[in-house]
Write an enzyme that holds these catalytic residues in place. Structure first.
Site, PDB file in Angstrom:
ATOM      1  N   ALA A 165      19.167  26.076   4.493  1.00  0.00           N
ATOM      2  CA  ALA A 165      19.014  26.230   6.103  1.00  0.00           C
ATOM      3  C   ALA A 165      19.109  24.757   6.672  1.00  0.00           C
ATOM      4  CB  ALA A 165      17.895  26.634   6.206  1.00  0.00           C
ATOM      5  N   TYR A 177      14.622  38.905  -1.987  1.00  0.00           N
ATOM      6  CA  TYR A 177      15.434  39.643  -1.193  1.00  0.00           C
ATOM      7  C   TYR A 177      15.031  41.147  -1.043  1.00  0.00           C
ATOM      8  CZ  TYR A 177      19.191  36.270  -1.832  1.00  0.00           C
ATOM      9  OH  TYR A 177      19.932  35.135  -1.739  1.00  0.00           O
ATOM     10  N   LYS A 186      23.997  33.660  -2.895  1.00  0.00           N
ATOM     11  CA  LYS A 186      24.109  33.429  -4.438  1.00  0.00           C
ATOM     12  C   LYS A 186      22.877  32.748  -4.972  1.00  0.00           C
ATOM     13  CE  LYS A 186      25.703  30.168  -6.304  1.00  0.00           C
ATOM     14  NZ  LYS A 186      25.675  28.701  -6.311  1.00  0.00           N
ATOM     15  N   HIS A 219      31.974  31.138  -7.723  1.00  0.00           N
ATOM     16  CA  HIS A 219      33.099  30.480  -7.134  1.00  0.00           C
ATOM     17  C   HIS A 219      34.298  30.401  -7.828  1.00  0.00           C
ATOM     18  CE1 HIS A 219      29.746  29.335  -4.637  1.00  0.00           C
ATOM     19  NE2 HIS A 219      29.245  28.293  -5.292  1.00  0.00           N
ATOM     20  N   ASP A 266      54.757  16.865  -1.750  1.00  0.00           N
ATOM     21  CA  ASP A 266      53.483  16.716  -1.484  1.00  0.00           C
ATOM     22  C   ASP A 266      52.977  17.254   0.147  1.00  0.00           C
ATOM     23  OD1 ASP A 266      50.754  15.671  -0.983  1.00  0.00           O
ATOM     24  OD2 ASP A 266      51.319  13.369  -1.172  1.00  0.00           O
TER      25      ASP A 266
HETATM   26  N1  NDP Z   1      20.624  24.578  -1.516  1.00  0.00           N
HETATM   27  C1  NDP Z   1      21.904  24.749  -1.596  1.00  0.00           C
HETATM   28  O1  NDP Z   1      22.880  23.909  -1.671  1.00  0.00           O
HETATM   29  C2  NDP Z   1      22.521  26.088  -2.074  1.00  0.00           C
HETATM   30  C3  NDP Z   1      21.670  27.283  -2.031  1.00  0.00           C
HETATM   31  N2  NDP Z   1      22.094  28.290  -2.241  1.00  0.00           N
HETATM   32  C4  NDP Z   1      21.400  29.568  -2.291  1.00  0.00           C
HETATM   33  O2  NDP Z   1      20.533  29.841  -1.011  1.00  0.00           O
HETATM   34  C5  NDP Z   1      19.240  30.172  -1.146  1.00  0.00           C
HETATM   35  C6  NDP Z   1      18.343  29.116  -0.604  1.00  0.00           C
HETATM   36  O3  NDP Z   1      18.523  27.997  -1.247  1.00  0.00           O
HETATM   37  P1  NDP Z   1      17.564  26.703  -0.848  1.00  0.00           P
HETATM   38  O4  NDP Z   1      17.273  26.545   0.497  1.00  0.00           O
HETATM   39  O5  NDP Z   1      17.857  25.561  -1.744  1.00  0.00           O
HETATM   40  O6  NDP Z   1      16.267  27.115  -1.564  1.00  0.00           O
HETATM   41  P2  NDP Z   1      14.841  26.630  -1.228  1.00  0.00           P
HETATM   42  O7  NDP Z   1      14.066  26.522  -2.754  1.00  0.00           O
HETATM   43  O8  NDP Z   1      14.975  25.545  -0.455  1.00  0.00           O
HETATM   44  O9  NDP Z   1      14.092  27.881  -0.686  1.00  0.00           O
HETATM   45  C7  NDP Z   1      14.229  28.184   0.670  1.00  0.00           C
HETATM   46  C8  NDP Z   1      12.838  28.633   1.376  1.00  0.00           C
HETATM   47  O10 NDP Z   1      12.502  29.788   0.708  1.00  0.00           O
HETATM   48  C9  NDP Z   1      11.186  29.552   0.316  1.00  0.00           C
HETATM   49  N3  NDP Z   1      10.807  29.751  -0.999  1.00  0.00           N
HETATM   50  C10 NDP Z   1      11.173  28.871  -2.049  1.00  0.00           C
HETATM   51  N4  NDP Z   1      10.650  29.421  -3.122  1.00  0.00           N
HETATM   52  C11 NDP Z   1      10.240  30.591  -2.759  1.00  0.00           C
HETATM   53  C12 NDP Z   1       9.187  31.445  -3.763  1.00  0.00           C
HETATM   54  N5  NDP Z   1       9.376  31.568  -5.082  1.00  0.00           N
HETATM   55  N6  NDP Z   1       8.999  32.688  -3.070  1.00  0.00           N
HETATM   56  C13 NDP Z   1       8.960  32.971  -1.886  1.00  0.00           C
HETATM   57  N7  NDP Z   1       9.547  31.835  -1.098  1.00  0.00           N
HETATM   58  C14 NDP Z   1      10.079  30.774  -1.397  1.00  0.00           C
HETATM   59  C15 NDP Z   1      10.477  28.341   1.077  1.00  0.00           C
HETATM   60  O11 NDP Z   1      10.190  28.618   2.526  1.00  0.00           O
HETATM   61  P3  NDP Z   1       8.681  28.610   2.719  1.00  0.00           P
HETATM   62  O12 NDP Z   1       7.758  28.299   1.789  1.00  0.00           O
HETATM   63  O13 NDP Z   1       8.404  27.937   3.926  1.00  0.00           O
HETATM   64  O14 NDP Z   1       8.498  30.329   2.981  1.00  0.00           O
HETATM   65  C16 NDP Z   1      11.881  27.647   0.966  1.00  0.00           C
HETATM   66  O15 NDP Z   1      11.827  26.503   2.039  1.00  0.00           O
HETATM   67  C17 NDP Z   1      19.081  30.327  -2.648  1.00  0.00           C
HETATM   68  O16 NDP Z   1      19.277  32.013  -3.073  1.00  0.00           O
HETATM   69  C18 NDP Z   1      19.981  29.488  -3.142  1.00  0.00           C
HETATM   70  O17 NDP Z   1      20.488  29.756  -4.615  1.00  0.00           O
HETATM   71  C19 NDP Z   1      23.401  28.572  -2.476  1.00  0.00           C
HETATM   72  C20 NDP Z   1      24.295  27.438  -2.372  1.00  0.00           C
HETATM   73  C21 NDP Z   1      23.822  26.223  -2.195  1.00  0.00           C
HETATM   74  O1  LIG Z   2      26.916  26.723  -4.989  1.00  0.00           O
HETATM   75  C1  LIG Z   2      26.799  25.700  -5.030  1.00  0.00           C
HETATM   76  O2  LIG Z   2      27.812  24.749  -4.658  1.00  0.00           O
HETATM   77  C2  LIG Z   2      27.761  23.482  -4.817  1.00  0.00           C
HETATM   78  C3  LIG Z   2      29.040  22.950  -4.607  1.00  0.00           C
HETATM   79  O3  LIG Z   2      29.469  23.173  -3.455  1.00  0.00           O
HETATM   80  P1  LIG Z   2      30.866  22.408  -2.904  1.00  0.00           P
HETATM   81  O4  LIG Z   2      30.989  23.266  -1.622  1.00  0.00           O
HETATM   82  O5  LIG Z   2      30.240  20.963  -2.452  1.00  0.00           O
HETATM   83  O6  LIG Z   2      31.777  22.280  -3.947  1.00  0.00           O
HETATM   84  C4  LIG Z   2      26.728  23.106  -6.009  1.00  0.00           C
HETATM   85  O7  LIG Z   2      26.556  21.555  -5.789  1.00  0.00           O
HETATM   86  C5  LIG Z   2      25.701  23.777  -6.330  1.00  0.00           C
HETATM   87  O8  LIG Z   2      25.174  23.349  -7.669  1.00  0.00           O
HETATM   88  C6  LIG Z   2      25.996  25.165  -6.258  1.00  0.00           C
HETATM   89  O9  LIG Z   2      24.748  25.995  -6.322  1.00  0.00           O
END
Ligand code: NDP
Ligand SMILES: O=C1O[C@H](COP(=O)(O)O)[C@@H](O)[C@H](O)[C@H]1O
Length: 517
Positions: free
Chosen positions: A44, A157, A184, A276, A424
């Site tokens: 986020a 979800y 994802k 991806h 290129d």
């Molecule tokens: N971070 C990244 O770069 C990427 C992430 N994603 C996907 O996006 C989604 C979010 O990722 P990300 O922000 O890294 O995840 P986080 O682990 O930071 O989780 C997001 C928020 O979800 C809540 N949360 C975490 N774990 C749990 C749990 N077990 N049960 C309920 N709530 C929980 C927490 O909020 P609170 O406790 O305040 O409710 C947390 O701030 C995931 O599906 C991840 O795979 C995809 C691509 C890249």
């Molecule tokens: O979804 C993901 O992508 C990143 C890489 O994204 P990019 O746009 O920087 O290429 C990867 O680091 C991460 O492990 C994966 O969850």
């Protein structure tokens, strides 16, 4: 001499209306509420809010229409959330003097609601605050737009979707809508993905569900259809008669960095390859769609996925970087691959016999993502130049977006000798001053416009999991061991040997260096 003005006019892009969307009756104006669930999390703050900010800054989100709500369990105030996001609102990207003013205005659009993911209380509060916003904007009931972005672990979800359905769905009879964006990894294997799809599918129609894969929002991934189907010279060459092998490569020069716990549950195949790289493969391999309508494109992608034959164990190499298990959230005996090279084979008329070499790895010696289409040797080579390297068509997705073609030319000079060179199209040079949008920016805009072209359809997801599930289960059961490799290295030699066995011929003594301005 041709003036600059004329040059610009001459190369002005032609906008194809059909290209941009195929939705009817969707209002482009009216009250819009964007709700980021998991607002306290990593995605986020690093991606979702910055993308929203960039859309706001460019006028795609109008202050008189939009309101943004963060939702999570963490007990914080509106101000805390704004403060936490503020540092990520990219000042570098085309920033101007108005930037900080824009940031403040944008932050004022954000409100935070605290609540759990599985009880109605929080979602009722969310509904109340969204409705208040809609009333304040004089939005007629049934005409407002609500976009729920699930920046959350997939485990929540189903309950979150149920809460949205029960407590926060608006009426849509006057062109309004409720849409759900899910991140994802969507499932861990075929069965879990199908279960998740069924759970969400019972609550929302497919047209309301946007399964995001941010690679589909990258500039050069979006360019693939144009390159393939708008250029005469690729059409006759793009097949098994001319192409020897295709590589789709993802390399990162850092490890799991704070995401070890998440990563260990998934591994590189679920994290990068199943989504991806496979999406990229679809766009490289699919047949020409009937039109640019989302469903026509996604129909063709599904056909490619369904034509992939089972992956052979001997065509897979797994690796794990040394030090991966030092992360306290990773078990000492983890079998999770941080690198994988594998060959996918497509059983159809166009691609029979052409290996698609998918490579992904973390903690390597470089960061890049690219597609490398290697052509067969020239038959009856009169120049005897084959050993200098083959023709390659390379699409570099990142960094330094570029499209280049490696080809043989005469070495300038009196001798008749050959040398490998390139045509290129480096974006930094060709499109100076053009800011390439972030993938998330583009994809969120698509969700608001109701364009599902760059989102993964349910049957596409199913077909993708069908390809990898048998292999993933063998890895999960410990039947497949990753080979250790050093951090900052090129990965295990076995992975390179596999590519060579598949037919990839490394070019020696030549390397493409992105031009600098
Ligand atoms: N971070 C990244 O770069 C990427 C992430 N994603 C996907 O996006 C989604 C979010 O990722 P990300 O922000 O890294 O995840 P986080 O682990 O930071 O989780 C997001 C928020 O979800 C809540 N949360 C975490 N774990 C749990 C749990 N077990 N049960 C309920 N709530 C929980 C927490 O909020 P609170 O406790 O305040 O409710 C947390 O701030 C995931 O599906 C991840 O795979 C995809 C691509 C890249
Ligand atoms: O979804 C993901 O992508 C990143 C890489 O994204 P990019 O746009 O920087 O290429 C990867 O680091 C991460 O492990 C994966 O969850």
């Amino acid at each position: 001499m041709m003036s600059d003005r004329r040059c610009i006019e001459k190369s002005a892009p032609i906008r194809n209306e059909n290209f941009s969307r195929d939705i009817e009756n969707v209002p482009e104006t009216g009250c819009l509420s964007i709700i980021v669930l998991g607002a306290s999390g990593d995605l986020a703050k690093k991606k979702t809010f910055p993308a929203l900010f960039n859309l706001y800054r460019q006028g795609f989100l109008q202050p008189n229409e939009v309101h943004i709500f963060g939702y999570a369990r963490t007990k914080i105030s509106d101000e805390d959330l704004r403060w936490c996001i503020c540092g990520y609102l990219a000042p570098g990207r085309g920033a101007s003097a108005e930037h900080s003013e824009g940031v403040l205005e944008f932050l004022q659009l954000i409100k935070y609601v605290c609540g759990s993911y599985d009880t109605e209380e929080g979602f009722r509060s969310l509904e109340k605050i969204i409705s208040e916003h809609e009333v304040a904007k004089n939005s007629a009931e049934g005409s407002s737009r609500r976009l729920f972005y699930l920046a959350l672990p997939p485990s929540v979800y189903p309950s979150v979707c149920k809460m949205i359905k029960d407590c926060c769905t608006n009426k849509s009879d006057l062109g309004g809508w409720t849409r759900i964006v899910v991140e994802k990894p969507f499932g861990k294997d075929l069965a879990s993905a199908e279960e998740l799809s069924s759970q969400i599918g019972e609550l929302f129609d497919e047209a309301q569900i946007y399964r995001i894969d941010h690679y589909l929002g990258k500039e050069l991934v979006q360019n693939l259809l144009v390159l393939r189907f708008a250029n005469r010279f690729f059409l006759p060459l793009w097949n098994r008669d001319n192409i020897d092998n295709v590589q789709i490569v993802f390399r990162e020069d850092f490890g799991t960095e704070g995401r070890g716990g998440y990563f260990d549950e998934y591994g590189i195949i679920r994290d990068i390859i199943q989504n991806h790289l496979l999406q990229v493969l679809c766009l490289v391999a699919m047949e020409k769609p009937v039109s640019l309508k989302s469903e026509h494109i996604r129909d063709e992608k599904v056909k490619v996925l369904q034509s992939v034959v089972p992956i052979k164990d001997e065509e897979v190499v797994l690796g794990q970087y040394e030090g991966y298990t030092d992360d306290s959230t990773v078990p000492d005996n983890s079998n999770t691959p941080t690198l994988a090279t594998m060959i996918l084979r497509i059983h159809n008329e166009r691609w029979e016999g052409v290996p698609f070499i998918l490579k992904a790895g973390k903690a390597l010696n470089s960061r890049k993502a690219e597609i490398r289409v290697q052509f067969k040797d020239v038959p009856g080579d009169i120049f005897r130049c084959q050993k200098q390297g083959r023709n390659e068509f390379v699409i570099r997705l990142q960094p330094s977006e570029a499209i280049y073609m490696k080809l043989m030319v005469k070495q300038p000079g009196l001798e008749m000798s050959t040398v490998q060179s390139e045509l290129d199209l480096s974006y930094g040079q060709r499109y100076q001053g053009v800011v390439i949008p972030e993938a998330y920016e583009r994809l969120i805009l698509d969700t608001i416009r109701g364009d599902q072209q760059h989102f993964v359809r349910r049957d596409e997801l199913k077909a993708a999991w069908e390809i990898f599930t048998p292999l993933l289960h063998r890895i999960d059961n410990g039947e497949f061991k990753p080979i250790p490799y050093k951090q900052g290295s090129g990965g295990p030699v076995e992975a390179d040997e596999l590519s060579e066995r598949a037919g990839y011929v490394q070019t020696h003594g030549y390397i493409w260096i992105p031009p600098i301005l």
